[in-house]
Design an enzyme around this catalytic site. Structure first.
Site, PDB file in Angstrom:
ATOM      1  N   ASP A  36      -9.649  74.709  14.765  1.00  0.00           N
ATOM      2  CA  ASP A  36      -8.213  74.544  14.976  1.00  0.00           C
ATOM      3  C   ASP A  36      -7.662  75.822  15.601  1.00  0.00           C
ATOM      4  OD1 ASP A  36      -5.867  72.538  13.549  1.00  0.00           O
ATOM      5  OD2 ASP A  36      -5.241  74.491  14.322  1.00  0.00           O
ATOM      6  N   ILE A  37      -6.780  75.652  16.569  1.00  0.00           N
ATOM      7  CA  ILE A  37      -6.238  76.808  17.300  1.00  0.00           C
ATOM      8  C   ILE A  37      -5.300  77.646  16.424  1.00  0.00           C
ATOM      9  CG2 ILE A  37      -4.136  75.742  18.267  1.00  0.00           C
ATOM     10  CD1 ILE A  37      -4.971  76.888  21.000  1.00  0.00           C
ATOM     11  N   ASN A  88      -3.521  63.497   8.809  1.00  0.00           N
ATOM     12  CA  ASN A  88      -2.086  63.239   8.886  1.00  0.00           C
ATOM     13  C   ASN A  88      -1.844  61.994   9.729  1.00  0.00           C
ATOM     14  OD1 ASN A  88      -1.477  65.598   7.432  1.00  0.00           O
ATOM     15  ND2 ASN A  88      -1.599  66.836   9.295  1.00  0.00           N
ATOM     16  N   HIS A 144      -7.518  62.703  13.959  1.00  0.00           N
ATOM     17  CA  HIS A 144      -8.337  63.876  13.666  1.00  0.00           C
ATOM     18  C   HIS A 144      -8.343  64.143  12.174  1.00  0.00           C
ATOM     19  CE1 HIS A 144      -4.237  65.097  14.671  1.00  0.00           C
ATOM     20  NE2 HIS A 144      -4.354  66.047  13.764  1.00  0.00           N
ATOM     21  N   MET A 145      -9.453  64.705  11.738  1.00  0.00           N
ATOM     22  CA  MET A 145      -9.648  65.061  10.344  1.00  0.00           C
ATOM     23  C   MET A 145      -9.666  66.582  10.276  1.00  0.00           C
ATOM     24  SD  MET A 145     -13.017  63.870   8.255  1.00  0.00           S
ATOM     25  CE  MET A 145     -12.571  62.169   8.012  1.00  0.00           C
ATOM     26  N   HIS A 146      -8.823  67.144   9.404  1.00  0.00           N
ATOM     27  CA  HIS A 146      -8.843  68.589   9.187  1.00  0.00           C
ATOM     28  C   HIS A 146      -9.865  68.889   8.094  1.00  0.00           C
ATOM     29  CE1 HIS A 146      -4.797  69.498  11.109  1.00  0.00           C
ATOM     30  NE2 HIS A 146      -4.663  68.205  10.894  1.00  0.00           N
TER      31      HIS A 146
HETATM   32  P1  AMP Z   1      -1.708  67.421  13.044  1.00  0.00           P
HETATM   33  O1  AMP Z   1      -0.451  68.094  12.588  1.00  0.00           O
HETATM   34  O2  AMP Z   1      -2.458  66.777  11.929  1.00  0.00           O
HETATM   35  O3  AMP Z   1      -1.463  66.479  14.209  1.00  0.00           O
HETATM   36  O4  AMP Z   1      -2.647  68.575  13.536  1.00  0.00           O
HETATM   37  C1  AMP Z   1      -2.824  68.935  14.862  1.00  0.00           C
HETATM   38  C2  AMP Z   1      -3.632  70.190  14.848  1.00  0.00           C
HETATM   39  O5  AMP Z   1      -4.123  70.426  16.148  1.00  0.00           O
HETATM   40  C3  AMP Z   1      -2.843  71.435  14.432  1.00  0.00           C
HETATM   41  O6  AMP Z   1      -3.442  72.003  13.274  1.00  0.00           O
HETATM   42  C4  AMP Z   1      -2.953  72.348  15.648  1.00  0.00           C
HETATM   43  O7  AMP Z   1      -3.054  73.700  15.307  1.00  0.00           O
HETATM   44  C5  AMP Z   1      -4.194  71.818  16.334  1.00  0.00           C
HETATM   45  N1  AMP Z   1      -4.297  72.069  17.763  1.00  0.00           N
HETATM   46  C6  AMP Z   1      -3.334  71.867  18.694  1.00  0.00           C
HETATM   47  N2  AMP Z   1      -3.797  72.196  19.911  1.00  0.00           N
HETATM   48  C7  AMP Z   1      -5.073  72.614  19.749  1.00  0.00           C
HETATM   49  C8  AMP Z   1      -6.086  73.089  20.620  1.00  0.00           C
HETATM   50  N3  AMP Z   1      -5.891  73.222  21.931  1.00  0.00           N
HETATM   51  N4  AMP Z   1      -7.283  73.423  20.097  1.00  0.00           N
HETATM   52  C9  AMP Z   1      -7.504  73.326  18.775  1.00  0.00           C
HETATM   53  N5  AMP Z   1      -6.592  72.871  17.896  1.00  0.00           N
HETATM   54  C10 AMP Z   1      -5.385  72.535  18.376  1.00  0.00           C
END
Ligand code: AMP
Length: 116
Positions: free
Chosen positions: A32-33, A89, A102-104
């Site tokens: 995650d960024i 989410n 996506h799965m965190h």
């Molecule tokens: P969500 O709130 O569950 O939709 O999570 C989206 C996640 O994507 C967040 O934790 C962001 O930090 C992550 N994210 C957004 N852009 C990127 C990227 N380019 N590379 C990696 N993670 C990202």
């Protein structure tokens, strides 16, 4: 570049470069960024499924693979013994910001117990 592609599709098509931690025919995992814990990895399907609302029986194998890969990465990152959190989410009230399922995978420190 197709501007309608979400950021995760751009990662999958290598239009946006990121460190791919794991990839197979069904799923891809990368850091995650904006990490919320020492280990914060996202596991996504290689096909576009926008939200958990959009899954169907055909996605069963992909969803299973996402969990399997999360478990394997957790072991590889040595966060399995103390444990970790898996989060998906969904939509507005779920605070989903990227509309590509996506799965965190969060670990490396203790999370907040009473999350809700
Ligand atoms: P969500 O709130 O569950 O939709 O999570 C989206 C996640 O994507 C967040 O934790 C962001 O930090 C992550 N994210 C957004 N852009 C990127 C990227 N380019 N590379 C990696 N993670 C990202």
């Amino acid at each position: 570049m197709n501007s309608k592609e979400n950021i995760f599709q751009k990662i999958l098509s290598k239009k946006v470069i990121t460190d791919i931690i794991y990839q197979d025919n069904l799923v891809t995992a990368f850091n995650d960024i904006n990490p919320q814990s020492p280990v914060h990895i996202l596991i996504i399907p290689n096909i576009l499924i926008k939200t958990l609302n959009d899954i169907n029986n055909n996605h069963e194998f992909i969803l299973g693979r996402m969990l399997l890969v999360a478990s394997k990465i957790a072991k590889k990152k040595h966060i399995n013994k103390l444990g970790y959190r898996i989060v998906i989410n969904c939509n507005v009230h779920g605070c989903q910001t990227i509309f590509h399922l996506h799965m965190h995978l969060l670990g490396g420190r203790q999370g907040i117990k009473n999350f809700f």
